[in-house]
Every structure is written in structure tokens, then in C-alpha cells.
Design a protein around this motif. Structure first.
Motif, PDB file in Angstrom:
ATOM      1  N   ARG A  22       0.779  -1.138  -0.014  1.00 38.13           N
ATOM      2  CA  ARG A  22      -0.047  -0.161   0.161  1.00 38.13           C
ATOM      3  C   ARG A  22       0.772   1.357  -0.045  1.00 38.13           C
ATOM      4  O   ARG A  22       2.085   1.430   0.256  1.00 38.13           O
ATOM      5  CB  ARG A  22      -0.799   0.078   1.432  1.00 38.13           C
ATOM      6  CG  ARG A  22      -1.907  -1.156   1.105  1.00 38.13           C
ATOM      7  CD  ARG A  22      -2.783  -1.394   2.365  1.00 38.13           C
ATOM      8  NE  ARG A  22      -3.937  -2.273   1.938  1.00 38.13           N
ATOM      9  CZ  ARG A  22      -4.766  -2.899   2.985  1.00 38.13           C
ATOM     10  NH1 ARG A  22      -4.474  -2.495   4.241  1.00 38.13           N
ATOM     11  NH2 ARG A  22      -5.608  -3.740   2.736  1.00 38.13           N
ATOM     12  N   ASP A  23       0.138   2.399  -0.196  1.00 41.33           N
ATOM     13  CA  ASP A  23       0.835   3.514  -0.354  1.00 41.33           C
ATOM     14  C   ASP A  23       1.595   3.971   0.877  1.00 41.33           C
ATOM     15  O   ASP A  23       1.186   3.638   1.904  1.00 41.33           O
ATOM     16  CB  ASP A  23      -0.049   4.869  -0.451  1.00 41.33           C
ATOM     17  CG  ASP A  23       0.036   5.303  -2.082  1.00 41.33           C
ATOM     18  OD1 ASP A  23       0.830   5.142  -2.870  1.00 41.33           O
ATOM     19  OD2 ASP A  23      -1.166   5.734  -2.434  1.00 41.33           O
ATOM     20  N   GLY A  24       2.734   4.855   0.785  1.00 43.23           N
ATOM     21  CA  GLY A  24       3.527   5.254   2.076  1.00 43.23           C
ATOM     22  C   GLY A  24       5.034   5.128   1.528  1.00 43.23           C
ATOM     23  O   GLY A  24       5.382   4.732   0.292  1.00 43.23           O
ATOM     24  N   ALA A  31      -2.054   2.676  -5.906  1.00 40.87           N
ATOM     25  CA  ALA A  31      -1.028   3.322  -5.221  1.00 40.87           C
ATOM     26  C   ALA A  31       0.345   3.271  -5.689  1.00 40.87           C
ATOM     27  O   ALA A  31       0.526   2.570  -6.719  1.00 40.87           O
ATOM     28  CB  ALA A  31      -0.889   2.047  -3.990  1.00 40.87           C
ATOM     29  N   SER A  32       1.160   4.097  -5.122  1.00 41.11           N
ATOM     30  CA  SER A  32       2.605   4.523  -5.980  1.00 41.11           C
ATOM     31  C   SER A  32       3.506   4.269  -4.418  1.00 41.11           C
ATOM     32  O   SER A  32       4.086   5.353  -4.151  1.00 41.11           O
ATOM     33  CB  SER A  32       2.622   5.533  -6.341  1.00 41.11           C
ATOM     34  OG  SER A  32       1.580   5.577  -7.636  1.00 41.11           O
ATOM     35  N   PRO A  33       3.719   3.228  -3.941  1.00 43.13           N
ATOM     36  CA  PRO A  33       4.606   3.101  -2.668  1.00 43.13           C
ATOM     37  C   PRO A  33       5.925   3.447  -2.914  1.00 43.13           C
ATOM     38  O   PRO A  33       6.391   3.122  -4.145  1.00 43.13           O
ATOM     39  CB  PRO A  33       4.408   1.584  -2.239  1.00 43.13           C
ATOM     40  CG  PRO A  33       3.957   0.936  -3.402  1.00 43.13           C
ATOM     41  CD  PRO A  33       3.114   1.782  -4.169  1.00 43.13           C
ATOM     42  N   VAL A  34       6.717   4.127  -2.266  1.00 43.39           N
ATOM     43  CA  VAL A  34       7.997   4.402  -2.600  1.00 43.39           C
ATOM     44  C   VAL A  34       9.054   3.822  -1.605  1.00 43.39           C
ATOM     45  O   VAL A  34       8.860   3.364  -0.334  1.00 43.39           O
ATOM     46  CB  VAL A  34       8.368   5.960  -1.987  1.00 43.39           C
ATOM     47  CG1 VAL A  34       9.574   6.690  -2.266  1.00 43.39           C
ATOM     48  CG2 VAL A  34       7.315   6.916  -2.980  1.00 43.39           C
ATOM     49  N   ILE A  35       9.939   3.500  -2.365  1.00 39.62           N
ATOM     50  CA  ILE A  35      11.201   2.402  -1.477  1.00 39.62           C
ATOM     51  C   ILE A  35      12.298   3.661  -1.682  1.00 39.62           C
ATOM     52  O   ILE A  35      12.673   3.944  -2.662  1.00 39.62           O
ATOM     53  CB  ILE A  35      11.444   1.247  -2.074  1.00 39.62           C
ATOM     54  CG1 ILE A  35      10.302   0.391  -2.033  1.00 39.62           C
ATOM     55  CG2 ILE A  35      12.911   0.763  -1.533  1.00 39.62           C
ATOM     56  CD1 ILE A  35      10.770  -0.885  -2.907  1.00 39.62           C
ATOM     57  N   GLU A  36      12.690   4.081  -0.364  1.00 38.94           N
ATOM     58  CA  GLU A  36      13.562   5.343  -0.301  1.00 38.94           C
ATOM     59  C   GLU A  36      14.861   4.898   0.496  1.00 38.94           C
ATOM     60  O   GLU A  36      14.732   4.447   1.514  1.00 38.94           O
ATOM     61  CB  GLU A  36      12.793   6.371   0.665  1.00 38.94           C
ATOM     62  CG  GLU A  36      13.604   7.403   1.009  1.00 38.94           C
ATOM     63  CD  GLU A  36      13.964   8.394  -0.157  1.00 38.94           C
ATOM     64  OE1 GLU A  36      14.942   8.407  -0.657  1.00 38.94           O
ATOM     65  OE2 GLU A  36      12.762   9.085  -0.590  1.00 38.94           O
TER      66      GLU A  36
END
Length: 230
Positions: free
Chosen positions: A66-68, A94-99
């Protein structure tokens, strides 16, 4: 089906043992506080971290994310097969970010690593790696519909890989190590010592180096990509 010989009451007979299929499961991931690694991973009780979730899922399973923002390194070593692939994908819409945050992975590695087989990684934003955005080895691992940007080295690197597809990704502002230099590095995909990989339908723009590079590859197909201003 397996046959096993048994003796019951002095009578020799044959027992047929049926091997039952493993049923594929779908699990869910959401950042804390919505997610909790002590939960069950269901739609109403998602896990919180990739590190926990990847340790729980198996060949044939799907992990819906999910998003986040997920500030962690994602390593997927699970070995699937053609009938039981491993799917790690963004939830619908959703566009979840791996940061990486300019801190992770902290070595010559991928912020995301696909090292098993028959893995599909789809729908993520991957950014801020100190090295590669996504590093791929193993067999038949796919990277689809991701936005990959702001990474110090290559956006996607296949090394000693067999099979797999890189498609419908948007790739920009990678190989930042080469900022100010000309004609170095690979912004989209470095295919190295690999075979039978397809790179198709990606948009590769404004990276610090060449858009797509193939080194020591065999059976590599590069087609229908939009590549400019690299």
C-alpha cells in the motif's frame, strides 16, 4: 503421487500418498502505524516492513504493498517457478516509495535486490540509493511499471541473470555519480553477463550517461523504448 509399502496386521499392502498442492496466498503491507509486523498480513492486518514480509511469503504468493514510504533495503531471494511465481506489487491505485535517502544500501548493491527466480516486482517508486536502484540476478525476474530516479549508480542492473523483462518503467536522473561528465554510465539498464533479457517499452530520459547498455549479453532484446537527453 507416491507409493509407499506398509505392513498392517501382518498383511503387506501399498499405500498411495497424494502430494497436495501448496495454495497461493495474498498478503498485505502498509507502513506503520497502519502496518504491524506482529499482525497476520491480511487485508485488515497488514505487515509493516519488507524485511518481515519477505521472510513470511513463499513461492506462489503475492505481496500487495500500500501507499507510503518504506525506508529500507528490499532483498527478495525467494525461488519460485513458472507455475508458482512470486509477485510483489503496488496495490491498485497506489505508488509506494522505496526510499534510500542517500544512506541505503551503503555498499555496492541494490536498494532493491531480486536474487531468487520467477519474481515480478511491479509498480514502485525507487529512489535515493547510494548505489543501484534495482539489482537483479537469478532467473526470470521481472521489473515492471516502476519509476526509478535519483540513484547514485544504475537504475536497473541485471548481472549473471537468465531471462526476465524490464518493461514500462520511467527512468530518469540516475547515475548521479557522473553528474558533470559526458558519455559514462547507464541510466536505464546495464545488462551484464546475462542472457535472454528483454528491455522494452520504457521511457529513459535525462540520466547522467547512456540510456541503455548491454555488456557481454546473449539473446538480449531491446525494443520500443523511448530514450532521450541522456
Amino acid at each position: 503421487m507416491m507409493k509407499t509399502t506398509v505392513t498392517v496386521g501382518g498383511v503387506l499392502g501399498t499405500l498411495l500418498v497424494l502430494s497436495m498442492p501448496c495454495w497461493a496466498e495474498t498478503y498485505y503491507l502498509a507502513p506503520a502505524p497502519a502496518g504491524n509486523d506482529g499482525a497476520g498480513g491480511g487485508p485488515s492486518s497488514p505487515w509493516a516492513t519488507f524485511a518481515h514480509a519477505i521472510g513470511e511469503i513463499s513461492a506462489g504468493d503475492t505481496l500487495v504493498v500500500r501507499d507510503g514510504s518504506y525506508e529500507e533495503r528490499v532483498v527478495i531471494p525467494i525461488v519460485g517457478d513458472a507455475g508458482n511465481p512470486v509477485v510483489v506489487r503496488a496495490a491498485v491505485g497506489a505508488s509506494p516509495v522505496i526510499e534510500g535517502g542517500g544512506v541505503l544500501p551503503g555498499s555496492d548493491a541494490g536498494l532493491v535486490e531480486l536474487s531468487g527466480s520467477h519474481i515480478t516486482f511491479e509498480g514502485f517508486e525507487v529512489r535515493g540509493s547510494t548505489a543501484y536502484g534495482i539489482a537483479v540476478s537469478g532467473a526470470n525476474n521481472d521489473v515492471r511499471r516502476c519509476t526509478i530516479h535519483g540513484n547514485h549508480l544504475y537504475s536497473v542492473r541485471y548481472f549473471s541473470a537468465t531471462g526476465g523483462v524490464v518493461e514500462q518503467n520511467v527512468i530518469y536522473d540516475n547515475v548521479r555519480a557522473n553528474a558533470g561528465l559526458i558519455g559514462l554510465g547507464s541510466g536505464c539498464t546495464l545488462i551484464q553477463s546475462s542472457s535472454d533479457v528483454r528491455v522494452q517499452d520504457n521511457t529513459v530520459r535525462q540520466n547522467f550517461g547512456s540510456g541503455i547498455s548491454v555488456v557481454e549479453g546473449e539473446g538480449i532484446v531491446v525494443q520500443r523504448n523511448t530514450v532521450y537527453d541522456n
